[in-house]
Design a protein around this motif. Structure first.
Motif, PDB file in Angstrom:
ATOM      1  N   GLY A 155       0.823  -1.207   0.000  1.00 52.67           N
ATOM      2  CA  GLY A 155       0.000   0.000   0.000  1.00 52.67           C
ATOM      3  C   GLY A 155       0.856   1.256   0.000  1.00 52.67           C
ATOM      4  N   HIS A 156       1.923   1.245   0.763  1.00 48.47           N
ATOM      5  CA  HIS A 156       2.865   2.366   0.801  1.00 48.47           C
ATOM      6  C   HIS A 156       3.471   2.590  -0.583  1.00 48.47           C
ATOM      7  N   LEU A 157       3.827   1.504  -1.264  1.00 48.73           N
ATOM      8  CA  LEU A 157       4.377   1.608  -2.616  1.00 48.73           C
ATOM      9  C   LEU A 157       3.340   2.153  -3.605  1.00 48.73           C
ATOM     10  N   TRP A 158       2.086   1.765  -3.417  1.00 48.60           N
ATOM     11  CA  TRP A 158       0.996   2.267  -4.261  1.00 48.60           C
ATOM     12  C   TRP A 158       0.891   3.786  -4.107  1.00 48.60           C
ATOM     13  N   ILE A 159       0.905   4.253  -2.869  1.00 48.07           N
ATOM     14  CA  ILE A 159       0.851   5.699  -2.616  1.00 48.07           C
ATOM     15  C   ILE A 159       2.057   6.387  -3.239  1.00 48.07           C
ATOM     16  N   GLU A 160       3.227   5.793  -3.060  1.00 47.56           N
ATOM     17  CA  GLU A 160       4.443   6.387  -3.615  1.00 47.56           C
ATOM     18  C   GLU A 160       4.340   6.528  -5.133  1.00 47.56           C
ATOM     19  N   SER A 161       3.832   5.525  -5.793  1.00 47.81           N
ATOM     20  CA  SER A 161       3.668   5.580  -7.238  1.00 47.81           C
ATOM     21  C   SER A 161       2.710   6.696  -7.644  1.00 47.81           C
ATOM     22  N   LEU A 162       1.612   6.814  -6.922  1.00 55.46           N
ATOM     23  CA  LEU A 162       0.654   7.881  -7.231  1.00 55.46           C
ATOM     24  C   LEU A 162       1.268   9.264  -7.004  1.00 55.46           C
ATOM     25  N   LEU A 163       2.011   9.439  -5.914  1.00 55.63           N
ATOM     26  CA  LEU A 163       2.670  10.727  -5.654  1.00 55.63           C
ATOM     27  C   LEU A 163       3.678  11.042  -6.756  1.00 55.63           C
ATOM     28  N   PHE A 164       4.422  10.047  -7.177  1.00 52.14           N
ATOM     29  CA  PHE A 164       5.397  10.192  -8.257  1.00 52.14           C
ATOM     30  C   PHE A 164       4.707  10.722  -9.517  1.00 52.14           C
ATOM     31  N   HIS A 165       3.604  10.070  -9.902  1.00 52.61           N
ATOM     32  CA  HIS A 165       2.914  10.461 -11.132  1.00 52.61           C
ATOM     33  C   HIS A 165       2.225  11.823 -11.000  1.00 52.61           C
ATOM     34  N   ILE A 166       1.720  12.136  -9.832  1.00 54.96           N
ATOM     35  CA  ILE A 166       1.137  13.463  -9.604  1.00 54.96           C
ATOM     36  C   ILE A 166       2.210  14.535  -9.769  1.00 54.96           C
ATOM     37  N   LEU A 167       3.355  14.320  -9.147  1.00 55.48           N
ATOM     38  CA  LEU A 167       4.437  15.312  -9.244  1.00 55.48           C
ATOM     39  C   LEU A 167       4.960  15.444 -10.669  1.00 55.48           C
ATOM     40  N   LYS A 168       5.041  14.340 -11.355  1.00 53.62           N
ATOM     41  CA  LYS A 168       5.511  14.385 -12.740  1.00 53.62           C
ATOM     42  C   LYS A 168       4.599  15.277 -13.582  1.00 53.62           C
ATOM     43  N   LEU A 169       3.293  15.114 -13.442  1.00 48.88           N
ATOM     44  CA  LEU A 169       2.356  15.944 -14.200  1.00 48.88           C
ATOM     45  C   LEU A 169       2.347  17.390 -13.714  1.00 48.88           C
ATOM     46  N   LYS A 170       2.386  17.564 -12.421  1.00 50.95           N
ATOM     47  CA  LYS A 170       2.274  18.910 -11.835  1.00 50.95           C
ATOM     48  C   LYS A 170       3.518  19.756 -12.104  1.00 50.95           C
TER      49      LYS A 170
END
Length: 163
Positions: free
Chosen positions: A30-45
């Motif tokens: 679950g922690h890795l799932w969150i990390e992946s989502l944060l990564f992709h959010i930051l990449k777009l933002k």
């Protein structure tokens, strides 16, 4: 690293690590799932390259998301609490989260994130009368991360990302 004084053999460490119904395995994934989502959010933002983002620790990803004002302060607080818990799990092979610690984490998430499918509420109900995490039904183990992911995926898609 802790000595693992409560671990009786190398096989028990392996069994604990690979058990799909294990709370710790679910928490790490679950922690890795969150990390992946944060990564992709930051990449777009921000447009920061994959290579630069990959060098960031989970804590630094959260700091960058906070700096970009992408999430609320209560959401950031919850993500940091999850990361602190993950660090305890990762650095102490015999760490067992208490019911009180888990309940506190779920309540923190409940105040910060949408409970789209009542998973956080169901988890709190499942915690009632339990003395140890291992007494819980494993169906609620991923609920903390599922509910957070719904909101993070919403942020991601609002930035133009596609799931």
């Amino acid at each position: 690293m802790a000595t693992g004084k409560e671990v009786d053999s190398l096989l028990s460490i392996f069994d604990r690590a690979v058990d799909q119904n294990n709370f710790i395995s679910t928490f790490i994934l679950g922690h890795l799932w969150i990390e992946s989502l944060l990564f992709h959010i930051l990449k777009l933002k921000t447009g920061i390259s994959d290579k630069a983002l990959e060098r960031l620790t989970h804590a630094k990803l959260i700091d960058k998301v906070e700096a970009e004002c992408t999430l609320s302060s209560s959401q950031i607080e919850t993500l940091r609490a999850i990361n602190r818990t993950r660090n305890k799990i990762a650095h102490n092979i015999s760490y067992d989260m208490t019911i009180a610690e888990y309940k506190s984490l779920i309540e923190l998430a409940q105040k910060a994130f949408s409970d789209m499918t009542d998973g956080l509420l169901q988890t709190l109900e499942e915690l009632e009368g339990k003395n140890k995490i291992s007494e819980m039904s494993e169906f609620v183990y991923p609920e903390l991360f599922m509910q957070i992911a719904y909101d993070l995926e919403s942020v991601y898609t609002s930035l133009g990302g596609e799931l």
